[in-house]
Motif scaffolding. Structure first.
Motif, short mmCIF file in Angstrom:
data_model
loop_
_atom_site.label_atom_id
_atom_site.label_comp_id
_atom_site.label_asym_id
_atom_site.label_seq_id
_atom_site.Cartn_x
_atom_site.Cartn_y
_atom_site.Cartn_z
N HIS A 48 3.65 67.03 1.71
CA HIS A 48 4.62 68.22 1.72
C HIS A 48 5.64 67.88 0.73
N ARG A 51 4.34 68.18 -2.79
CA ARG A 51 4.31 70.11 -2.91
C ARG A 51 5.65 70.20 -3.80
N ASP A 55 6.39 71.62 -7.60
CA ASP A 55 6.71 72.80 -7.58
C ASP A 55 8.24 72.66 -8.34
N GLU A 74 -2.41 70.18 0.33
CA GLU A 74 -2.83 69.31 -0.80
C GLU A 74 -3.49 70.11 -1.80
N TRP A 77 -1.42 71.50 -4.59
CA TRP A 77 -1.10 70.76 -5.98
C TRP A 77 -2.06 69.69 -6.34
#
Length: 113
Positions: A48, A51, A55, A74, A77
């Motif tokens: 998490h 990610r 981002d 997962e 990404w």
């Protein structure tokens, strides 16, 4: 404990603005193109966090011990990071990663399960 010359009172704080989003959003100015190493990136917290970092535009390197089928988190990404295989206990490998990728931030989330 107070400051000399002041009257004792409770400190006041401005409340933090609440996000209308349920997902936290890192400051992209801080993370954009920032080289980051995440150990334990395939675990629950690590996946998490990775990610969010991806981002935000971070250049993420994930150290993984074993290849495991990617989780649904997962998958979003996994093609956008650099994977390095090896053990977190391998000091020479860690030194190589830090130097080769010019890592500025490390999130150490690796654990034995």
């Amino acid at each position: 404990m107070g400051v000399h010359g002041s009257t004792p009172s409770s400190p006041t704080y401005d409340p933090l603005p609440l996000s209308t989003s349920s997902t936290p959003t890192p400051d992209s100015h801080l993370w954009r193109d920032r080289p980051v190493l995440v150990t334990g990136g395939t675990g629950f917290l690590g996946s998490h966090l990775t990610r969010l970092l991806v981002d935000a535009g971070a250049a993420v390197v994930v150290l993984r011990r074993d290849r495991v089928p990617p989780s649904s988190v997962e998958q979003a990404w996994s093609e956008r990071v650099t994977w390095v295989e090896g053990a977190v206990e391998d000091q020479a490998l860690l030194e190589r990663i830090l130097g080769e990728y010019d890592v500025r931030t490390v999130f150490h989330l690796a654990a034995q399960t």
